[in-house]
Design a protein around this motif. Structure first.
Motif, short mmCIF file in Angstrom:
data_model
loop_
_atom_site.label_atom_id
_atom_site.label_comp_id
_atom_site.label_asym_id
_atom_site.label_seq_id
_atom_site.Cartn_x
_atom_site.Cartn_y
_atom_site.Cartn_z
N ALA A 284 0.83 -1.21 0.00
CA ALA A 284 0.00 0.00 0.00
C ALA A 284 0.86 1.25 0.00
O ALA A 284 0.49 2.27 0.58
N GLY A 285 2.02 1.18 -0.66
CA GLY A 285 2.95 2.31 -0.69
C GLY A 285 2.71 3.23 -1.87
O GLY A 285 1.58 3.59 -2.19
N GLY A 286 3.81 3.59 -2.57
CA GLY A 286 3.73 4.56 -3.65
C GLY A 286 2.75 4.17 -4.73
O GLY A 286 1.88 4.95 -5.12
N THR A 287 2.86 2.96 -5.25
CA THR A 287 1.93 2.49 -6.29
C THR A 287 0.67 1.91 -5.68
O THR A 287 -0.44 2.18 -6.15
N GLY A 288 0.81 1.11 -4.63
CA GLY A 288 -0.34 0.45 -4.03
C GLY A 288 -1.42 1.41 -3.56
O GLY A 288 -2.62 1.16 -3.77
N SER A 289 -1.02 2.52 -2.94
CA SER A 289 -2.02 3.48 -2.45
C SER A 289 -2.79 4.10 -3.61
O SER A 289 -3.99 4.40 -3.49
N GLN A 290 -2.11 4.29 -4.75
CA GLN A 290 -2.79 4.82 -5.94
C GLN A 290 -3.71 3.77 -6.56
O GLN A 290 -4.83 4.07 -6.97
N VAL A 291 -3.24 2.52 -6.61
CA VAL A 291 -4.03 1.45 -7.21
C VAL A 291 -5.32 1.22 -6.42
O VAL A 291 -6.41 1.10 -6.99
N VAL A 292 -5.21 1.15 -5.10
CA VAL A 292 -6.39 0.90 -4.27
C VAL A 292 -7.42 2.02 -4.43
O VAL A 292 -8.62 1.77 -4.52
N THR A 293 -6.95 3.26 -4.51
CA THR A 293 -7.86 4.38 -4.72
C THR A 293 -8.56 4.27 -6.08
O THR A 293 -9.76 4.52 -6.20
N ASN A 294 -7.81 3.87 -7.11
CA ASN A 294 -8.41 3.67 -8.43
C ASN A 294 -9.43 2.52 -8.42
O ASN A 294 -10.46 2.59 -9.10
N LEU A 295 -9.14 1.48 -7.66
CA LEU A 295 -10.07 0.35 -7.57
C LEU A 295 -11.38 0.78 -6.91
O LEU A 295 -12.45 0.27 -7.27
N ALA A 296 -11.30 1.69 -5.96
CA ALA A 296 -12.52 2.19 -5.32
C ALA A 296 -13.39 2.93 -6.33
O ALA A 296 -14.62 2.78 -6.34
N ARG A 297 -12.77 3.71 -7.19
CA ARG A 297 -13.51 4.40 -8.25
C ARG A 297 -14.09 3.40 -9.24
O ARG A 297 -15.23 3.53 -9.71
N MET A 298 -13.30 2.37 -9.58
CA MET A 298 -13.77 1.33 -10.49
C MET A 298 -14.96 0.58 -9.92
O MET A 298 -15.92 0.27 -10.63
N ASP A 299 -14.88 0.28 -8.62
CA ASP A 299 -15.97 -0.42 -7.95
C ASP A 299 -17.27 0.38 -8.06
O ASP A 299 -18.33 -0.16 -8.39
N ALA A 300 -17.18 1.68 -7.78
CA ALA A 300 -18.38 2.52 -7.85
C ALA A 300 -18.95 2.56 -9.28
O ALA A 300 -20.17 2.49 -9.48
N ALA A 301 -18.05 2.62 -10.27
CA ALA A 301 -18.50 2.67 -11.66
C ALA A 301 -19.13 1.35 -12.09
O ALA A 301 -20.18 1.34 -12.76
N ARG B 145 4.59 11.74 -1.74
CA ARG B 145 4.76 10.77 -2.83
C ARG B 145 3.72 9.66 -2.74
O ARG B 145 3.32 9.09 -3.75
N GLN B 146 3.30 9.33 -1.53
CA GLN B 146 2.26 8.33 -1.32
C GLN B 146 1.01 9.03 -0.79
O GLN B 146 1.07 10.16 -0.33
N LEU B 147 -0.13 8.35 -0.84
CA LEU B 147 -1.40 9.00 -0.47
C LEU B 147 -1.66 8.93 1.03
O LEU B 147 -2.63 8.32 1.49
N PHE B 148 -0.77 9.57 1.78
CA PHE B 148 -0.91 9.65 3.24
C PHE B 148 -0.61 11.07 3.69
O PHE B 148 0.07 11.84 3.00
N LYS C 168 15.05 8.06 -5.65
CA LYS C 168 14.85 6.66 -6.03
C LYS C 168 13.70 6.50 -7.01
O LYS C 168 13.73 5.63 -7.88
N GLN C 169 12.64 7.33 -6.84
CA GLN C 169 11.47 7.21 -7.71
C GLN C 169 10.92 8.59 -8.02
O GLN C 169 10.71 9.40 -7.11
N ASP C 170 10.67 8.84 -9.29
CA ASP C 170 10.10 10.11 -9.72
C ASP C 170 8.73 10.31 -9.08
O ASP C 170 8.00 9.35 -8.81
N LEU C 171 8.35 11.57 -8.87
CA LEU C 171 7.14 11.88 -8.10
C LEU C 171 5.87 11.26 -8.67
O LEU C 171 5.04 10.76 -7.93
N PHE C 172 5.71 11.26 -9.99
CA PHE C 172 4.44 10.83 -10.58
C PHE C 172 4.50 9.48 -11.27
O PHE C 172 3.52 9.07 -11.91
N ILE C 173 5.60 8.75 -11.13
CA ILE C 173 5.70 7.46 -11.83
C ILE C 173 4.71 6.45 -11.27
O ILE C 173 4.11 5.67 -12.01
N ASN C 174 4.48 6.47 -9.96
CA ASN C 174 3.55 5.51 -9.36
C ASN C 174 2.12 5.75 -9.82
O ASN C 174 1.40 4.80 -10.17
N SER C 175 1.70 7.01 -9.84
CA SER C 175 0.32 7.30 -10.24
C SER C 175 0.10 7.04 -11.72
O SER C 175 -0.98 6.58 -12.12
#
Length: 263
Positions: free
Chosen positions: A25-42, A68-71, A218-225
């Protein structure tokens, strides 16, 4: 003929929300889970049962994660999975689950080892976790059940500082494909561990950063999103349209280029 993969028919009209495990649930995971919530609603708005997500992560929010992460700063010291899922449940009215530990739970004789989901999504930053997961998942390649515990697909996200990729593969040996005169239907897609020889690689530079500035080296700011949006778009099309001509993408942030990976 153009190649295409038709989504396992069970995921298109299941009797329950499609079960998904998100590991990390880090840099990519926090973005993915948020996107999944939008997908679920749709999906639910379109008459589909939607998604039921469980997030696994033993790590806690640190100061270096903010930005960098959604916290937020008020969440420092809290478990990432618990924090993220609690926030999404409050916002969307869901009842998703969080686990403040790793997955799979590798203990002998433990019923927890039987915990599975239709789609496994990995957003981790080390090689060993992928190898451990594949050793666990490939035992279920021949399953013929159709329920919320049937593993069907594995989607993996991975990146370096400026480049990354997302790849979805089939856990089942073969996904039944309908006859088509227009497309060449592909019943199976390689998982990331079948695509890349991870046994030849070593984990490097995957430890925690002490500050946001150090993390950005180590990781560019927007690569995870960017990766999260691309991967979730593939998953959205697979469930919404029932097929995909692509099994992943390569991302290069220095050239701002997304390169699709055909099935």
């Amino acid at each position: 003929m153009k190649k295409i993969h038709y989504t396992d028919s069970y995921l298109l009209a299941p009797y329950h929300p499609v079960s998904i495990f998100v590991i990390g649930a880090g840099g990519t995971g926090s973005q993915v889970v948020t996107n999944l919530a939008r997908m679920d609603a749709a999906l639910r708005a379109l008459g589909h049962p939607g998604l039921y997500v469980t997030v696994f992560d033993p790590d806690t929010v640190s100061e270096a994660n903010i930005g960098r992460q959604l916290f937020s700063e008020s969440e420092i010291g809290l478990n990432k999975a618990d924090t993220l899922v609690s926030r999404i449940n409050r916002f969307f009215g869901n009842s998703w689950m969080s686990e403040s530990r790793r997955y799979p739970i590798l203990t002998t004789g433990d019923s927890e080892n039987k915990r599975l989901a239709n789609i496994i999504i990995t957003c981790t930053d080390n090689v060993r976790s992928r190898l451990d997961l594949w050793r666990f998942l490939k035992k279920h390649r021949d399953t013929r059940n159709d329920d919320e515990k049937t593993p069907i697909y594995w989607m993996d996200f991975g990146n370096t500082q400026f480049t990354g990729q997302v790849l979805i593969g089939t856990i089942r040996n073969k996904i039944r494909q309908p006859a088509s005169k227009e497309y060449l239907a592909i019943p199976s897609m390689n998982t990331v561990t079948e695509e890349v020889s991870y046994s030849m690689l070593r984990d490097t530079d995957s430890g925690p950063s002490c500050s946001l500035a150090a993390a950005l080296k180590k990781q560019d700011l927007f690569i995870n999103s960017m990766l999260a949006q691309a991967g979730c778009e593939i998953l959205w099309k697979m469930i919404r349209e029932g097929c995909t001509p692509y099994r992943g993408v390569y991302l290069n942030m220095e050239t701002l280029r997304l390169t699709p990976i055909p099935v």
